[in-house]
Design a protein around this motif. Structure first.
Motif, short mmCIF file in Angstrom:
data_model
loop_
_atom_site.label_atom_id
_atom_site.label_comp_id
_atom_site.label_asym_id
_atom_site.label_seq_id
_atom_site.Cartn_x
_atom_site.Cartn_y
_atom_site.Cartn_z
N THR A 136 0.84 -1.20 0.00
CA THR A 136 0.00 0.00 0.00
C THR A 136 0.87 1.24 0.00
OG1 THR A 136 -1.69 -1.17 1.27
CG2 THR A 136 -1.85 1.23 1.19
N HIS A 137 0.62 2.15 -0.93
CA HIS A 137 1.38 3.39 -0.98
C HIS A 137 0.86 4.36 0.08
CE1 HIS A 137 4.00 6.33 -2.91
NE2 HIS A 137 3.04 7.22 -2.73
N HIS A 138 1.80 4.95 0.81
CA HIS A 138 1.41 5.87 1.88
C HIS A 138 0.70 7.10 1.31
CE1 HIS A 138 5.03 4.33 4.47
NE2 HIS A 138 4.20 3.37 4.12
N LEU A 139 -0.43 7.40 1.88
CA LEU A 139 -1.11 8.67 1.62
C LEU A 139 -1.25 9.38 2.96
CD1 LEU A 139 -3.94 7.69 -0.91
CD2 LEU A 139 -1.77 8.81 -1.41
N SER A 140 -0.21 10.10 3.33
CA SER A 140 -0.15 10.69 4.67
C SER A 140 -0.58 12.15 4.64
CB SER A 140 1.28 10.59 5.21
OG SER A 140 1.67 9.24 5.33
N PHE A 141 -1.42 12.48 5.60
CA PHE A 141 -1.85 13.86 5.80
C PHE A 141 -1.56 14.20 7.25
CE2 PHE A 141 -4.52 12.00 2.50
CZ PHE A 141 -4.35 12.90 1.47
N PRO A 142 -0.41 14.82 7.51
CA PRO A 142 0.02 15.09 8.90
C PRO A 142 -1.05 15.81 9.71
CG PRO A 142 1.76 15.64 7.33
CD PRO A 142 0.54 15.35 6.52
N GLY A 143 -1.18 15.36 10.96
CA GLY A 143 -2.13 15.99 11.86
C GLY A 143 -3.55 15.51 11.70
N THR A 144 -3.76 14.48 10.87
CA THR A 144 -5.11 13.94 10.68
C THR A 144 -5.12 12.46 11.04
OG1 THR A 144 -4.81 13.22 8.37
CG2 THR A 144 -5.38 15.53 8.75
N THR A 145 -6.30 11.90 11.12
CA THR A 145 -6.44 10.48 11.44
C THR A 145 -6.45 9.60 10.19
OG1 THR A 145 -8.86 10.68 11.42
CG2 THR A 145 -7.74 10.98 13.54
N TRP A 146 -6.31 10.19 9.03
CA TRP A 146 -6.40 9.43 7.78
C TRP A 146 -5.37 8.30 7.76
CZ3 TRP A 146 -9.75 9.28 3.80
CH2 TRP A 146 -9.35 8.60 2.65
N HIS A 147 -5.83 7.08 7.46
CA HIS A 147 -4.89 5.95 7.48
C HIS A 147 -4.97 5.08 6.24
CE1 HIS A 147 -8.18 3.20 8.19
NE2 HIS A 147 -7.37 2.18 8.34
N TYR A 166 -9.42 10.70 22.87
CA TYR A 166 -8.93 9.32 22.84
C TYR A 166 -7.76 9.19 21.86
CZ TYR A 166 -13.36 8.25 25.17
OH TYR A 166 -14.41 8.21 26.04
N TYR A 167 -6.99 8.12 22.00
CA TYR A 167 -5.90 7.77 21.09
C TYR A 167 -4.88 8.91 20.95
CZ TYR A 167 -9.58 4.45 19.94
OH TYR A 167 -10.58 3.52 20.02
N THR A 168 -4.36 9.35 22.09
CA THR A 168 -3.36 10.41 22.10
C THR A 168 -2.14 10.00 21.28
OG1 THR A 168 -4.08 11.06 24.31
CG2 THR A 168 -1.93 11.87 23.57
N GLY A 169 -1.71 10.88 20.39
CA GLY A 169 -0.55 10.61 19.56
C GLY A 169 -0.86 9.85 18.29
N TYR A 170 -2.11 9.46 18.10
CA TYR A 170 -2.47 8.68 16.91
C TYR A 170 -2.22 9.45 15.63
CZ TYR A 170 -5.44 6.07 13.63
OH TYR A 170 -5.90 5.37 12.55
N VAL A 171 -2.52 10.75 15.64
CA VAL A 171 -2.36 11.54 14.42
C VAL A 171 -0.89 11.70 14.04
CG1 VAL A 171 -4.52 12.79 14.77
CG2 VAL A 171 -2.39 13.72 15.72
N ASP A 172 0.02 11.47 14.98
CA ASP A 172 1.45 11.61 14.69
C ASP A 172 2.09 10.29 14.28
OD1 ASP A 172 1.40 14.35 15.40
OD2 ASP A 172 1.48 13.79 17.53
N MET A 173 1.32 9.21 14.29
CA MET A 173 1.86 7.91 13.88
C MET A 173 2.16 7.91 12.38
SD MET A 173 -0.32 4.93 15.78
CE MET A 173 -0.18 4.62 17.53
N GLY A 174 3.09 7.05 12.00
CA GLY A 174 3.34 6.85 10.58
C GLY A 174 2.17 6.17 9.91
N HIS A 175 2.18 6.17 8.60
CA HIS A 175 1.05 5.61 7.85
C HIS A 175 0.82 4.15 8.20
CE1 HIS A 175 -0.90 3.70 4.35
NE2 HIS A 175 -1.58 4.82 4.29
N CYS A 176 1.88 3.35 8.19
CA CYS A 176 1.73 1.92 8.49
C CYS A 176 1.29 1.70 9.93
CB CYS A 176 3.03 1.18 8.22
SG CYS A 176 3.39 0.94 6.47
#
Length: 417
Positions: free
Chosen positions: A259-270, A313-323
């Motif tokens: 899966t190609h990363h589609l990262s949008f920093p600061g969002t929950t998009w995964h 909820y899920y503190t730090g989740y938006v800062d996780m890498g795509h995977c």
């Protein structure tokens, strides 16, 4: 069933022997191929799984065997033996081999019980008996080798191997019984779509007819093969030749399954973009309502995740890498409350089971009446009698529950597993 030819296949001892030999050969070759691939290509470019996308897996051995069969058809003595029955058996054997020669099985990316103690938290394995997962020393001996087959601690390994065999055997019995009960309803009446099977079936038909100049699908089949081969050849060159341009960006920004990363920093998009070219061909065969469900519930996942993060909820989740947002086992909407989508999936599976029973209640009652009430008719067109199918299904289900309960699981957990 009108207009279709039905042929009964008798499994003789010689046929069974060939099935065992070919299954073992394909499984061994497939595992050797997987183990010599570098990561992440072990996960997304092995012969056993052409589309390593969870839930969409397209097992690859049938297509490899089809290519080999196509080459062998130029030899007249072999072509005479490649009957419809033999091709069907080859497909089944290849499909089974794929299940034991891919990124998840037997133990490349996921730990099988036989070697689970090598890579699993000891606190978790404390609840697992040694006849299910042998001691770590025995598992390490199996992985690293001992220099002699007699030095392998078979006394510790064999109970776990036998236990694992029975789990597969009873699941196979459940599957055989279940499909024999519902075959007519799902295939002849409802005509449910099976995209993975349809793709393999058409590949087999194409290989058999491609030399026939009168076949109307000949040009399309050849073009489709060349295009698909070319697209995958580019990916193979990316793997085997470091100097080859990374056309599809497989070497960068790629999750293991492809899966190609589609990262949008600061969002929950995964969500990402699948890079498997066969994946999009398979989607063309999928029913529209299935595609709609995928998109709809994908949106629900994202919206619910965003709301949960907004509520704290899920503190730090938006800062996780795509995977990490998809695969990390902690602090994600998939793994932990309040959403815990991973647990919801189990509930959804049970819900689908209940809905299927309700939806097919008339067919189920009909098969039970035929099996144990003496009524006949449509049963003559089935591969086995409904009585045999029900006995295999119920017997395998009960034995499967017993196998898991012996391993320490509760009755309820053994029932739903």
């Amino acid at each position: 069933m009108s207009g279709e030819r039905i042929e009964e296949v008798k499994i003789t001892i010689p046929v069974l022997a060939w099935v065992i030999i070919i299954t073992a050969l394909l499984t061994i070759v497939g595992n050797i191929f997987v183990y010599f691939l570098p990561f992440p290509f072990t996960c997304n470019m092995n012969a056993g799984d052409l589309i390593a996308t969870p839930g969409v897996d397209l097992l690859g051995m049938p297509f490899m065997v089809t290519l080999i069969v196509g080459a062998l058809m130029s030899i007249s003595s072999i072509r005479r033996r490649l009957t419809t029955v033999n091709l069907m058996l080859l497909y089944v054997v290849a499909l089974a081999s794929s299940a034991f020669a891919n990124q998840d099985s037997p133990w490349r990316e996921a730990f099988e019980p036989v070697i689970a103690r090598v890579g699993t938290d000891p606190a978790v394995m404390a609840y697992v008996p040694e006849f299910v997962s042998p001691p770590r020393e025995a598992a390490e001996a199996l992985i690293r080798g001992t220099g002699s087959i007699t030095a392998i601690p078979w006394g510790q390994l064999l109970p776990a191997i036998i236990w694992r065999f029975f789990t597969f055997a009873f699941f196979a019995g459940i599957s055989v019984g279940l499909i024999s009960i519902f075959r007519r309803q799902w295939i002849d009446v409802e005509r449910l779509a099976y995209p993975q099977v349809a793709a393999a079936y058409n590949a087999i038909v194409g290989v058999g007819e491609v030399r026939n100049p009168k076949w109307t699908g000949r040009i399309i089949f050849i073009l489709g093969f060349l295009i698909g081969f070319g697209l995958e050849l580019i990916r193979a060159c990316t793997l085997f030749f470091p100097w080859f341009p990374d056309v599809y960006s497989w070497r960068t920004a790629t999750c293991g399954p492809g899966t190609h990363h589609l990262s949008f920093p600061g969002t929950t998009w995964h969500y990402g973009l699948a890079k498997h070219t066969p994946f999009y061909a398979l989607l063309l065969l999928a029913p529209l309502h299935s595609l709609f469900s995928v998109v709809f519930w994908g949106i629900v996942y994202e919206v619910a995740s965003a709301i949960a993060v907004t509520l704290g909820y899920y503190t730090g989740y938006v800062d996780m890498g795509h995977c990490g947002k998809s695969w990390c086992g902690q602090n994600t909407p998939y793994a932990e409350p309040p959403l815990a989508f991973g647990s919801l999936i189990v509930g959804v599976t049970l819900g689908v089971f209940v809905m299927t029973i309700f939806h097919e209640r008339h067919h189920i009652m009909m098969t039970l009446k035929i099996a144990f009430g003496g009524a006949g008719g449509i049963e003559a067109e089935e591969p086995m009698s409904y009585r045999t199918a029900w006995l295999i299904f119920v017997g395998s289900f009960i034995l499967g529950i017993i196998v898991f309960m012996v391993a320490g699981m509760s009755l309820w957990a053994s029932f739903i597993v």
